[in-house]
Design an enzyme around this catalytic site. Structure first.
Site, PDB file in Angstrom:
ATOM      1  N   CYS A  84       0.865  -1.177   0.000  1.00 14.52           N
ATOM      2  CA  CYS A  84       0.000   0.000   0.000  1.00 14.52           C
ATOM      3  C   CYS A  84       0.902   1.228   0.000  1.00 14.52           C
ATOM      4  O   CYS A  84       1.751   1.380   0.888  1.00 14.52           O
ATOM      5  CB  CYS A  84      -0.862  -0.005   1.261  1.00 14.52           C
ATOM      6  SG  CYS A  84      -1.827   1.492   1.481  1.00 14.52           S
ATOM      7  N   CYS A 111      -1.049   3.635  -6.382  1.00 13.03           N
ATOM      8  CA  CYS A 111      -1.975   3.067  -5.401  1.00 13.03           C
ATOM      9  C   CYS A 111      -2.208   1.637  -5.868  1.00 13.03           C
ATOM     10  O   CYS A 111      -2.488   1.404  -7.051  1.00 13.03           O
ATOM     11  CB  CYS A 111      -3.286   3.838  -5.377  1.00 13.03           C
ATOM     12  SG  CYS A 111      -4.583   3.014  -4.417  1.00 13.03           S
TER      13      CYS A 111
HETATM   14  N1  DGL Z   1      -4.001   0.491  -1.863  1.00 14.99           N
HETATM   15  C1  DGL Z   1      -3.792   1.700  -1.116  1.00 14.99           C
HETATM   16  C2  DGL Z   1      -2.586   2.468  -1.677  1.00 14.99           C
HETATM   17  O1  DGL Z   1      -1.760   1.877  -2.357  1.00 14.99           O
HETATM   18  C3  DGL Z   1      -5.098   2.431  -1.047  1.00 14.99           C
HETATM   19  C4  DGL Z   1      -5.187   3.403   0.091  1.00 14.99           C
HETATM   20  C5  DGL Z   1      -6.579   3.775   0.568  1.00 14.99           C
HETATM   21  O2  DGL Z   1      -7.195   2.968   1.265  1.00 14.99           O
HETATM   22  O3  DGL Z   1      -6.977   4.914   0.345  1.00 14.99           O
HETATM   23  O4  DGL Z   1      -2.392   3.626  -1.410  1.00 14.99           O
END
Ligand code: DGL
Length: 249
Positions: free
Chosen positions: A70, A178
């Site tokens: 993440c 993301c």
């Molecule tokens: N998959 C997360 C990232 O890479 C998402 C973050 C979220 O929950 O806003 O930033």
């Protein structure tokens, strides 16, 4: 025995887990905190607290090393987690930058508000007179993806808005900053009006993480909330046996 903890705010980290299992065998323990996603518009203290709770849960499984699948948690909480747990944490943006450095020209970073506000990618990739880094916070995408909406009008309308600078300036390199966005990669491609290099940091991470491999993969997946789309998205990314459990943290 190598136990690798992989975690994300929800479904996005599965796009990282899928690259990892293709390249490195291990006992993988994945936690997706879908119940509290998105994290991207939360403040730093809360992101750190939630990340700490995730790792605290995964610690039950004798984890040797962690992959922070993440970008949001990586840019905010890597130092805190490494200091507290005294273990190796691989933060995904480092590999995004490594991968992106292979390309020349301008970049567009598509990420959450927290990632964009950290200017992490811009800091490392922008070179005055050589390459400019455009940053776009795509705040509506994670909630849609978590609901299982990965194509259709709502996704297209949002992408048209978020990709408008890229389409207008024909920015040659687009970083999926993301881990949820590789889930909608086809929709992203469809809404770009030109050919861009689409950079997924997970591919570089999976080639470069370094741990003692097990003979075969063993995959335990935990989610703090499981809905109709959870298994559909898992099966899109994980084409081998796994166990799925609901977990309160
Ligand atoms: N998959 C997360 C990232 O890479 C998402 C973050 C979220 O929950 O806003 O930033």
């Amino acid at each position: 025995m190598t136990n690798i903890g992989v975690f994300d705010t929800g479904l996005g980290g599965l796009s990282v887990l899928s690259e990892l299992i293709k390249k490195k065998n291990a006992n993988y323990f994945y936690l997706g905190d879908s119940k509290r996603a998105p994290y991207g518009s939360r403040d730093e203290a809360e992101i750190i607290k939630f990340a700490d709770e995730i790792v605290n849960f995964l610690e039950e499984y004798d984890i040797d090393e962690y992959v922070i699948a993440c970008n949001t948690i990586s840019v905010i909480a890597t130092d805190y987690l490494s200091e507290k747990y005294k273990k190796k944490f691989y933060p995904i943006p480092i590999y995004g930058i490594k991968q992106a450095s292979k390309y020349s020209g301008d970049f567009m970073v598509l990420g959450t508000e927290a990632t964009v506000n950290s200017h992490y990618y811009k800091h490392y990739l922008e070179t005055p007179g050589k390459s400019k880094v455009y940053e776009v916070a795509a705040r509506n995408l994670v909630p849609l993806i978590e609901e299982g909406i990965i194509e259709g009008k709502e996704i297209d309308d949002n992408l048209k808005k978020y990709l408008s600078i890229a389409n207008e300036k024909k920015i040659p390199n687009l970083i999926l900053a993301c881990t949820h966005y590789p889930i909608i990669k086809e929709a992203i491609k469809k809404n770009l009006t030109y050919n861009a290099n689409i950079i997924n940091p997970a591919t570089c991470l999976a080639s470069e993480v370094n741990f003692y491999e097990t003979e075969k993969n063993n995959i335990d997946i935990f989610f703090t909330e499981i809905n109709d789309s959870t298994k559909i998205i898992i099966d899109k990314f994980i084409d081998t046996d796994y166990s799925l459990k609901l977990k309160e943290i």
